[in-house]
Design a protein around this motif. Sequence first.
Motif, short mmCIF file in Angstrom:
data_model
loop_
_atom_site.label_atom_id
_atom_site.label_comp_id
_atom_site.label_asym_id
_atom_site.label_seq_id
_atom_site.Cartn_x
_atom_site.Cartn_y
_atom_site.Cartn_z
N GLY A 165 94.13 -30.01 -42.62
CA GLY A 165 93.04 -30.92 -42.94
C GLY A 165 93.52 -32.31 -43.28
N GLU A 166 94.80 -32.48 -43.67
CA GLU A 166 95.34 -33.77 -44.06
C GLU A 166 96.28 -34.36 -43.02
OE1 GLU A 166 96.66 -34.10 -48.17
OE2 GLU A 166 96.00 -32.06 -48.50
N LEU A 167 96.90 -33.51 -42.20
CA LEU A 167 97.92 -33.96 -41.25
C LEU A 167 97.48 -33.67 -39.82
CD1 LEU A 167 101.11 -32.63 -43.06
CD2 LEU A 167 100.13 -34.93 -43.19
N ILE A 168 97.83 -34.57 -38.92
CA ILE A 168 97.61 -34.34 -37.51
C ILE A 168 98.65 -33.33 -37.03
CG2 ILE A 168 97.63 -35.43 -35.23
CD1 ILE A 168 96.87 -38.05 -36.61
N PRO A 169 98.24 -32.32 -36.26
CA PRO A 169 99.22 -31.33 -35.78
C PRO A 169 100.39 -32.00 -35.06
CG PRO A 169 96.99 -30.57 -35.35
CD PRO A 169 96.86 -31.98 -35.85
N GLY A 170 101.60 -31.54 -35.33
CA GLY A 170 102.79 -32.10 -34.73
C GLY A 170 104.02 -31.80 -35.55
N LYS A 171 105.15 -32.50 -35.25
CA LYS A 171 106.41 -32.30 -35.95
C LYS A 171 106.53 -33.26 -37.13
CE LYS A 171 109.01 -30.62 -31.92
NZ LYS A 171 110.22 -30.85 -31.07
N TYR A 172 107.05 -32.74 -38.24
CA TYR A 172 107.16 -33.53 -39.46
C TYR A 172 108.53 -33.31 -40.11
CZ TYR A 172 102.18 -34.64 -39.36
OH TYR A 172 100.95 -35.12 -39.02
N ILE A 173 109.00 -34.37 -40.77
CA ILE A 173 110.15 -34.26 -41.66
C ILE A 173 109.64 -33.81 -43.03
CG2 ILE A 173 112.07 -35.48 -42.74
CD1 ILE A 173 111.96 -37.47 -40.43
N LYS A 174 110.26 -32.79 -43.59
CA LYS A 174 109.83 -32.26 -44.88
C LYS A 174 110.94 -32.53 -45.91
CE LYS A 174 108.54 -27.93 -47.18
NZ LYS A 174 108.37 -26.47 -46.97
N LEU A 175 110.63 -33.39 -46.88
CA LEU A 175 111.55 -33.70 -47.98
C LEU A 175 111.08 -32.94 -49.22
CD1 LEU A 175 113.81 -35.33 -49.41
CD2 LEU A 175 112.10 -37.14 -49.80
N THR A 176 111.93 -32.07 -49.76
CA THR A 176 111.58 -31.26 -50.93
C THR A 176 112.47 -31.65 -52.10
OG1 THR A 176 110.98 -29.42 -49.49
CG2 THR A 176 111.32 -28.93 -51.83
N VAL A 177 111.84 -32.01 -53.22
CA VAL A 177 112.56 -32.34 -54.45
C VAL A 177 112.07 -31.39 -55.54
CG1 VAL A 177 113.08 -34.09 -56.19
CG2 VAL A 177 112.82 -34.76 -53.78
N SER A 178 112.97 -30.60 -56.12
CA SER A 178 112.57 -29.60 -57.12
C SER A 178 113.43 -29.75 -58.37
CB SER A 178 112.72 -28.19 -56.54
OG SER A 178 114.06 -27.94 -56.19
N ASP A 179 112.89 -29.25 -59.47
CA ASP A 179 113.65 -29.24 -60.73
C ASP A 179 113.37 -27.94 -61.47
OD1 ASP A 179 111.52 -29.59 -62.96
OD2 ASP A 179 110.98 -31.13 -61.52
N THR A 180 114.17 -27.67 -62.47
CA THR A 180 114.00 -26.46 -63.30
C THR A 180 113.59 -26.84 -64.71
OG1 THR A 180 116.37 -26.49 -63.81
CG2 THR A 180 115.66 -25.15 -61.94
N GLY A 181 112.83 -27.94 -64.82
CA GLY A 181 112.44 -28.46 -66.14
C GLY A 181 111.25 -27.76 -66.74
N HIS A 182 110.53 -28.50 -67.59
CA HIS A 182 109.44 -27.91 -68.37
C HIS A 182 108.16 -27.71 -67.59
CE1 HIS A 182 108.11 -32.06 -68.44
NE2 HIS A 182 109.23 -32.43 -69.07
N GLY A 183 108.07 -28.27 -66.38
CA GLY A 183 106.86 -28.08 -65.58
C GLY A 183 105.75 -29.02 -66.00
N ILE A 184 104.67 -29.01 -65.21
CA ILE A 184 103.51 -29.88 -65.46
C ILE A 184 102.39 -29.03 -66.04
CG2 ILE A 184 101.84 -31.47 -64.43
CD1 ILE A 184 103.88 -31.92 -62.19
N PRO A 185 101.85 -29.36 -67.21
CA PRO A 185 100.74 -28.58 -67.78
C PRO A 185 99.56 -28.52 -66.82
CG PRO A 185 101.64 -30.11 -69.41
CD PRO A 185 102.28 -30.45 -68.10
#
Length: 690
Positions: free
Chosen positions: A609-629
């Motif tokens: 619903g947000e992206l046009i079908p096709g190929k995309y670069i996926k950048l993932t940034v993760s942490d092991t912190g306290h999280g978002i309430p």
Amino acid sequence: MMHRGFYHTTSSQSLSLGVLLLTLSLFSTSFADPVRFSPERIILVGVNKDFAPLEFENSEGKPDGYTVDLMKAIARQEGLNIKFVFETWSNTRRDLQDKKIDMVTGMLYSKERDKMFDFSLPNSVIAYTLFIRKETPIKTLNDLKEKEIIVVEDVYAHDWLIKSRITSSIISVKDPIEALQLLASGKHDCIIMPRLHGLDLLDKLKITNVETTGPPILAREFCFAVAEGNSDLLAELNEGLFALQQSGEYDEIYRKWMSVYTSTRQFQTIIKYGVFAFALVFFLLLTAVLCNLWLKRIVRRKTKEIHQNHERLSQILEGIPIPTYVIDENRRVTHWNKACEFLTGESADKIVGTNNYTKALRCQRTYSIVDLLLDNVLKRRVQQYETVTYRESSVLSGAYEAEIYCPDLGIDGKWLYGAAVLLKDETGKITGAIESWQDLTESKQLEKQLIQSQKMEAIGTLASGVAHDFNNILLALMGHAELARMQVPKESNLNESLEQILSAGMRGKHIVRQILTFTRQADNIAEPVQVRAIVEETLQLIDSSLPLNINVQQDLQSDALALADATHIHQIVMNLCTNASQAMVDAGGVLGVQLSEVVIDEDQPALSGELIPGKYIKLTVSDTGHGIPADIRDKIFDPFFTTKEKGEGTGMGLSVTLGIVKQYGGTVKFTSETGNGSTFQVYLPISLSH
């Protein structure tokens, strides 16, 4: 369960109520007589021999207790020929699953068990509490981390304890007596078991160094359970339970066993003197049943007319594109149209003739709107213990409507608008009810997106105007500072102050640049750039400034190009990594950065619903912190929203990041769990030149 919602009538909702009004005119007589069990058939009823005061083997070797009395009363009411079978709980449950017995008098309801058995309406609620040795500091669930917890195997608390992962030290025992004796002897830390049953056993075993503590840690509905697919017996149980509630006998049985469980001898004395009264009541009930059977013979004479009405109703309902179903006075489904099959995935062959309409909707509740219309006792209880999100319709008199969120319906849950109305014959007798539902999920999502779009547009306009005015002020300040520095001797102490003014001006200029980027009014040059190279360069800069307790783990597997401004890509990585490191600044942790390529197609509704079908670069940034309430997750992309202390952040990082990514035809998704960190995923279209 029902959720709070808004009430408003749209044209589509009016259509639903119109369907109800049209169908109501077709029902002028009662439905056919419900299926009855032959008196010669013996129904085997499993009883837990050690679960006082609910069900147990008394001193005479006979079944006794709250559910046993309740079952006997229902058998009298419905004319059922029952035989109680004593066993331990593990064997009783296994016999029911293997269909060696027809039902059990008591079982706690759960989704997992609902896949193996069918459950009646609840007849009580069982509260589990903690039993500890006196002077033990354990009070609540928070004190049970990695404690040795005793629990009876195969009971609901055992399944719940394994699933909750509170501790890895679970001590399973065969029966509750063994559990209390182990705890009393000084072994292990506590027991999780039903409060009334535990207190009853403590009194019988004369154990004085064990007590219960704290509020209930677990409360579940206690129901009759039948072998899967035995819908006729289930209907008889529900009908009998309803009749006992109406007559008041249910409340008498409940008070007898559940109000003052320690006064067993007093109850036995009362029962002895009440035998005569009970016999009289039983005679009256038998007379009522015979009268009811005589009346039903009259109803059977009109079966042909009812059949014709049913056929006509079926043709109308099948042609309606709105999910609609009809139940009779015994809450058995008589009609389930194609739209209902499409909404729930449940075919009419499986639903018609059963009372599984609420289960098919998968809305995490044990009743529907039609149940509340048919059952005044249930309606009073629901109104007493929870906020009911239904109201009388302003379009059709006697109809009720509601907006309900069903999280287990579909992939991501659905918002449904429901309307229900009672069906009555010419004498005013209730013969059933009809309920229809309409999917409001898409309109709810569009409404939410519109509100967010209007808010962001207003903020963007305001931010743009403020940024331009602020930029003019900064230019004047920095210009005069430069002129002053030219006129001040190099050895003067004023040079340091002028340098501070110019440095602050540059920081302000950077903030203005972020605001203009957010409002998409800043100049940028979009060209094919290799995202991997920019990410590697940014991580080298970040790594040197991170605390030693934060470990960076990178997995960059894509060399694809994206059509973007290299400065913007650098800014995206910097913003996300900075936020991730700040979430782990105290306790440390792992900062993960991954780069990969994905293909988005129409089979991924969360992104299509947000992206046009096709190929995309996926950048993932993760942490092991306290999280978002959970209460602020909807606000993190709002401009100027921040949870940092005053002076530590502007609240523009994530809003600017989202603005940049959407500018290039991508999007940003995130997941977070309080205490377990956060993960942000950036999707950028791969350049055609790649």
